[in-house]
Design an enzyme around this catalytic site. Sequence first.
Site, PDB file in Angstrom:
ATOM      1  CG  ASN A  61     -50.053 -31.410 103.174  1.00 21.19           C
ATOM      2  OD1 ASN A  61     -51.098 -30.794 103.359  1.00 21.19           O
ATOM      3  ND2 ASN A  61     -49.991 -32.730 103.254  1.00 21.19           N
ATOM      4  CB  CYS A  84     -55.680 -33.424 103.970  1.00 23.65           C
ATOM      5  SG  CYS A  84     -54.184 -33.411 104.947  1.00 23.65           S
ATOM      6  CG  HIS A 114     -54.559 -32.224  99.973  1.00 24.61           C
ATOM      7  ND1 HIS A 114     -54.172 -31.121 100.708  1.00 24.61           N
ATOM      8  CD2 HIS A 114     -53.994 -33.302 100.580  1.00 24.61           C
ATOM      9  CE1 HIS A 114     -53.418 -31.515 101.714  1.00 24.61           C
ATOM     10  NE2 HIS A 114     -53.293 -32.826 101.651  1.00 24.61           N
TER      11      HIS A 114
HETATM   12  O1  UT7 Z   1     -51.864 -34.643 103.316  1.00 23.04           O
HETATM   13  C1  UT7 Z   1     -51.921 -36.022 103.215  1.00 23.04           C
HETATM   14  C2  UT7 Z   1     -50.918 -36.632 104.070  1.00 23.04           C
HETATM   15  N1  UT7 Z   1     -49.634 -36.859 103.617  1.00 23.04           N
HETATM   16  C3  UT7 Z   1     -49.226 -37.314 102.405  1.00 23.04           C
HETATM   17  O2  UT7 Z   1     -49.893 -37.352 101.426  1.00 23.04           O
HETATM   18  C4  UT7 Z   1     -47.830 -37.817 102.367  1.00 23.04           C
HETATM   19  C5  UT7 Z   1     -47.737 -39.139 101.656  1.00 23.04           C
HETATM   20  N2  UT7 Z   1     -46.374 -39.699 101.675  1.00 23.04           N
HETATM   21  C6  UT7 Z   1     -45.343 -39.088 101.079  1.00 23.04           C
HETATM   22  O3  UT7 Z   1     -45.480 -38.021 100.508  1.00 23.04           O
HETATM   23  C7  UT7 Z   1     -44.007 -39.803 101.080  1.00 23.04           C
HETATM   24  O4  UT7 Z   1     -44.153 -41.085 101.609  1.00 23.04           O
HETATM   25  C8  UT7 Z   1     -42.906 -39.030 101.864  1.00 23.04           C
HETATM   26  C9  UT7 Z   1     -42.514 -37.790 101.098  1.00 23.04           C
HETATM   27  C10 UT7 Z   1     -43.411 -38.652 103.252  1.00 23.04           C
HETATM   28  C11 UT7 Z   1     -41.666 -39.903 102.029  1.00 23.04           C
HETATM   29  O5  UT7 Z   1     -41.186 -40.306 100.747  1.00 23.04           O
HETATM   30  P1  UT7 Z   1     -40.797 -41.827 100.494  1.00 23.04           P
HETATM   31  O6  UT7 Z   1     -40.278 -41.906  99.126  1.00 23.04           O
HETATM   32  O7  UT7 Z   1     -41.992 -42.660 100.860  1.00 23.04           O
HETATM   33  O8  UT7 Z   1     -39.603 -42.022 101.513  1.00 23.04           O
HETATM   34  P2  UT7 Z   1     -39.449 -43.094 102.701  1.00 23.04           P
HETATM   35  O9  UT7 Z   1     -40.348 -42.737 103.858  1.00 23.04           O
HETATM   36  O10 UT7 Z   1     -39.537 -44.468 102.149  1.00 23.04           O
HETATM   37  O11 UT7 Z   1     -37.960 -42.838 103.145  1.00 23.04           O
HETATM   38  C12 UT7 Z   1     -36.869 -43.116 102.254  1.00 23.04           C
HETATM   39  C13 UT7 Z   1     -35.585 -42.706 102.948  1.00 23.04           C
HETATM   40  C14 UT7 Z   1     -35.451 -43.231 104.371  1.00 23.04           C
HETATM   41  O12 UT7 Z   1     -34.082 -43.538 104.588  1.00 23.04           O
HETATM   42  P3  UT7 Z   1     -33.554 -45.068 104.481  1.00 23.04           P
HETATM   43  O13 UT7 Z   1     -34.344 -45.820 105.503  1.00 23.04           O
HETATM   44  O14 UT7 Z   1     -33.864 -45.498 103.074  1.00 23.04           O
HETATM   45  O15 UT7 Z   1     -32.110 -44.939 104.792  1.00 23.04           O
HETATM   46  C15 UT7 Z   1     -35.831 -42.055 105.233  1.00 23.04           C
HETATM   47  O16 UT7 Z   1     -35.223 -42.095 106.508  1.00 23.04           O
HETATM   48  O17 UT7 Z   1     -35.543 -41.276 103.069  1.00 23.04           O
HETATM   49  C16 UT7 Z   1     -35.277 -40.922 104.415  1.00 23.04           C
HETATM   50  N3  UT7 Z   1     -35.915 -39.632 104.679  1.00 23.04           N
HETATM   51  C17 UT7 Z   1     -35.314 -38.458 104.437  1.00 23.04           C
HETATM   52  N4  UT7 Z   1     -34.105 -38.148 103.947  1.00 23.04           N
HETATM   53  C18 UT7 Z   1     -33.805 -36.853 103.819  1.00 23.04           C
HETATM   54  C19 UT7 Z   1     -37.167 -39.407 105.171  1.00 23.04           C
HETATM   55  N5  UT7 Z   1     -37.368 -38.086 105.262  1.00 23.04           N
HETATM   56  C20 UT7 Z   1     -36.243 -37.473 104.809  1.00 23.04           C
HETATM   57  C21 UT7 Z   1     -35.860 -36.142 104.659  1.00 23.04           C
HETATM   58  N6  UT7 Z   1     -34.632 -35.860 104.154  1.00 23.04           N
HETATM   59  N7  UT7 Z   1     -36.683 -35.104 104.965  1.00 23.04           N
END
Ligand code: UT7
Length: 341
Positions: free
Chosen positions: A298, A126, A268
């Site tokens: 993204n 990225c 980005h």
């Molecule tokens: O281009 C550069 C690269 N990428 C980035 O910049 C991404 C950086 N990271 C992020 O944007 C965030 O960490 C995410 C959007 C990927 C995830 O958000 P988060 O608030 O960090 O969520 P999490 O990974 O802590 O997950 C929270 C919960 C989990 O469930 P439990 O374990 O709390 O029951 C996940 O399984 O959300 C769940 N989850 C979802 N639920 C519904 C993860 N993905 C999804 C989804 N829909 N798509």
Amino acid sequence: MTTPPTSLERNAPRGARIVGTGSDLPEEIRTNHDLTRTLDTSDEWIRSRTGIGARRIAGKGDKTSDMARRAAQRALESAGLTGRDLDMIVVATVTPDRPLPSTASLVHHQLGARIDCAAFDLAAACGGFCYGLSLARAQIESGMARHVLVVGVELLSRIVDWTDRGTCVLFGDGAGAVVLGPTESSAGGRLLSTALGVDGSLTESLTVLAGGSEEPTSAETVASGRHYVKMNGQEVFKAAVRYLSEVSARALEQAGITADGIDWVVPHQANSRILEAVASRLGIPNERMFLNLERYGNTSSASIPIALDEAVRSGVIRPGQHLLFCALGAGVAFGAAVVRW
Ligand code: UT7
């Protein structure tokens, strides 16, 4: 806001400026609602955690080089140049048509570039577009090149696991391009600074495990899905807030401009929550962030040049305004640039 040239602009004998922008986005729109048909997710979750509402998906017949070429042609057209005017073609991508030859070589041929025009792919994920800008600036400022094409292009839909809700909801396909040329004045589009960096201790936080020399593709790597993107979202999130703020501050300092002097941040487009945190750390109001991730998700190295092209063509960005670009991704590699439009 139109401002006079900075002391840096006045003193630099030869500068590099963006002379044209272009982009290309696939027609197919895949909304969050579409994803809920096959995934345990919701529009509400995706929007509230990321700001993304939809993404574009390349057609089956489309390749990375096709999208790169179309974006490049539009950028050349807006610059009033042709492929024969280019001295260097840089294609920032982690989704090349093939491991070899470079996608840049394919684009070189399709644009009818001269044999003495260099062309290569740049792998900084990225962060790739900012890396490409920095390189182009050095080539032009040193007099080694006159016109450099920098393309950011990704077909991420081909390397994400469409059953992994933690990653596939984030990414989309697209291409953006800029042409840079020399300037000896404060003409619009001048690059005032570029800053780059890497935190190599975080290489595991965003990776594709198989398909390289470490784990060559085999029936087993494919069966276990090790050729897909894997991400530790929270690790990347924290790194993004920290390093995007740091590298942006460095680029501002090198340009001799304070955060108040920035009219638009063209960042980005990874996550609106990351960008809000970065804006707050830099002391830049959220309204000065140019965002289109709601529509495109993204698109990695393509996201800044796509957003720039959109903002320029729609008249949002006006001559004399100061822009800040900043990006971070796998590596984790990050970069920023300040431009006087
Ligand atoms: O281009 C550069 C690269 N990428 C980035 O910049 C991404 C950086 N990271 C992020 O944007 C965030 O960490 C995410 C959007 C990927 C995830 O958000 P988060 O608030 O960090 O969520 P999490 O990974 O802590 O997950 C929270 C919960 C989990 O469930 P439990 O374990 O709390 O029951 C996940 O399984 O959300 C769940 N989850 C979802 N639920 C519904 C993860 N993905 C999804 C989804 N829909 N798509």
